[in-house]
Write an enzyme that holds these catalytic residues in place. Sequence first.
Site, PDB file in Angstrom:
ATOM      1  N   GLY A 159     -51.346 -14.407 -24.767  1.00 45.88           N
ATOM      2  CA  GLY A 159     -51.492 -13.581 -23.554  1.00 45.88           C
ATOM      3  C   GLY A 159     -52.176 -14.418 -22.485  1.00 45.88           C
ATOM      4  NE  ARG A 160     -53.943 -10.678 -17.160  1.00 43.26           N
ATOM      5  CZ  ARG A 160     -53.882  -9.429 -17.606  1.00 43.26           C
ATOM      6  NH1 ARG A 160     -54.383  -9.096 -18.775  1.00 43.26           N
ATOM      7  NH2 ARG A 160     -53.318  -8.492 -16.867  1.00 43.26           N
ATOM      8  CB  ILE A 161     -57.507 -15.364 -23.168  1.00 48.10           C
ATOM      9  CG1 ILE A 161     -58.193 -14.317 -22.289  1.00 48.10           C
ATOM     10  CG2 ILE A 161     -58.535 -16.368 -23.715  1.00 48.10           C
ATOM     11  CD1 ILE A 161     -59.166 -13.389 -23.013  1.00 48.10           C
ATOM     12  NE  ARG A 181     -47.353  -7.771 -29.851  1.00 45.92           N
ATOM     13  CZ  ARG A 181     -47.701  -6.783 -29.039  1.00 45.92           C
ATOM     14  NH1 ARG A 181     -47.525  -5.550 -29.416  1.00 45.92           N
ATOM     15  NH2 ARG A 181     -48.221  -7.009 -27.852  1.00 45.92           N
ATOM     16  CB  THR A 241     -63.087 -16.930 -27.804  1.00 43.77           C
ATOM     17  OG1 THR A 241     -61.684 -17.176 -27.640  1.00 43.77           O
ATOM     18  CG2 THR A 241     -63.834 -18.238 -27.851  1.00 43.77           C
ATOM     19  NE  ARG A 243     -63.557  -7.008 -29.431  1.00 40.52           N
ATOM     20  CZ  ARG A 243     -63.849  -7.517 -28.225  1.00 40.52           C
ATOM     21  NH1 ARG A 243     -64.077  -8.813 -28.079  1.00 40.52           N
ATOM     22  NH2 ARG A 243     -63.933  -6.740 -27.173  1.00 40.52           N
ATOM     23  CD  GLU A 272     -69.984  -9.616 -31.704  1.00 38.46           C
ATOM     24  OE1 GLU A 272     -68.881 -10.099 -32.009  1.00 38.46           O
ATOM     25  OE2 GLU A 272     -70.302  -9.308 -30.549  1.00 38.46           O
ATOM     26  CG  HIS A 290     -69.288 -11.255 -27.867  1.00 40.82           C
ATOM     27  ND1 HIS A 290     -68.769 -10.171 -28.547  1.00 40.82           N
ATOM     28  CD2 HIS A 290     -68.435 -11.481 -26.831  1.00 40.82           C
ATOM     29  CE1 HIS A 290     -67.660  -9.765 -27.946  1.00 40.82           C
ATOM     30  NE2 HIS A 290     -67.432 -10.544 -26.899  1.00 40.82           N
ATOM     31  N   GLY A 292     -68.443 -15.287 -24.412  1.00 43.24           N
ATOM     32  CA  GLY A 292     -67.165 -15.643 -23.770  1.00 43.24           C
ATOM     33  C   GLY A 292     -67.096 -15.269 -22.299  1.00 43.24           C
TER      34      GLY A 292
HETATM   35  C1  8YV Z   1     -67.196  -8.415 -23.012  1.00 43.61           C
HETATM   36  C2  8YV Z   1     -65.270  -9.060 -24.519  1.00 43.61           C
HETATM   37  O1  8YV Z   1     -68.269  -8.935 -22.367  1.00 43.61           O
HETATM   38  O2  8YV Z   1     -64.181  -8.069 -22.690  1.00 43.61           O
HETATM   39  C3  8YV Z   1     -64.206  -8.253 -23.873  1.00 43.61           C
HETATM   40  O3  8YV Z   1     -63.319  -7.784 -24.612  1.00 43.61           O
HETATM   41  O4  8YV Z   1     -65.145  -9.420 -25.619  1.00 43.61           O
HETATM   42  C4  8YV Z   1     -66.546  -9.467 -23.869  1.00 43.61           C
HETATM   43  O5  8YV Z   1     -66.411 -10.725 -23.339  1.00 43.61           O
HETATM   44  C5  8YV Z   1     -67.593  -7.221 -23.832  1.00 43.61           C
HETATM   45  O6  8YV Z   1     -66.492  -6.676 -24.471  1.00 43.61           O
HETATM   46  C6  8YV Z   1     -68.267  -6.169 -22.989  1.00 43.61           C
HETATM   47  O7  8YV Z   1     -67.942  -4.863 -23.397  1.00 43.61           O
END
Ligand code: 8YV
Length: 328
Positions: A159-161, A181, A241, A243, A272, A290, A292
Amino acid sequence: MSSRKLKVVLTRRLPDAIETRLRELFDTELNLDDAPMSREALVRAMQQADVLVPTITDDLSAGVIAQAGEGLRLIANFGAGVDHIDLAAASARNIIVTNTPGVLTEDTADMAMALLLAVSRRLLEGAEVMAEGRFEGWTPTWMCGRGLWGKRLGIIGMGRIGQALARRARAFGMQVHYHNRKPVSPLIEDELSATYWDDIDQMLPRMDVVSLNCPHTPATHHLMSRERLERMAPHAYLINTARGEIIDEAALAEVMQAGALGGVGLDVFEHEPRVHPGLIGQRNVVLMPHLGSATVETRHAMGERVILNIQTLHNGHRPPDRVVAAML
Ligand code: 8YV
């Protein structure tokens, strides 16, 4: 547009400028202690609010959502991932759910690259040597890591990331492979010189680095099972990075203790903020709390998306970042 101000409840502290703007626009209740809300506090908030602004630290399970008040119209999540929200339960209650897509792409890709460099070039070990005053001079064979130029990176979730990481990896001279997918458009595949694998199990053993960039869903839960971890090349690095739940963390700890993988860089964890003790203190494991999306710029941009989604609803329109659309 309704003249009554919407009642908005924030479950955590957000950047000052975002909180202040939310107070200007809406009847906003802040959480100045910043302590994660208990289940009871969350239910209370959902009974009073028109809009709840949660984060990843709130467990919005079906049981909690079922107790929401009649007034709750929108869950405007501060974050892109929504796996802490039972979307089916929200939909059943006709509650819209929005997230903050797009604005944390580049920072999260930076973190994946930073973890990869930290693991492959032994950055934490080097910093530790300096911090402890143990540097006794250069030697030809001491503390060698592994180079990235010419290596194969397998991205799971394009995806984007995933695509933003691929662009960075190309600049580092890496060959991009991916499992998704479905394939991305030929235009993007060409730009990234990327090779698609529809079968993840065929891709895994051929990669020098594997990066997880897919959302956590029932389909990706423990996608990196013990069997798949063992399928990776023994010298390979695994970066996550996305989940924590995408990896069987207990199995990963055992695989690392057995020395069956080259290294691991994790920004997210299955339970977490707890981290499997077997992963702590290992030379080739780099762990981040966490971070990112943790830049001033991105946390503001995330807040701006939250405001936009609430304001659009207030103006009588459909919020742009809907992951669950209610019948308006
Ligand atoms: C967020 C993240 O800061 O956006 C996401 O999905 O994993 C994080 O980088 C976090 O979820 C804040 O709710």
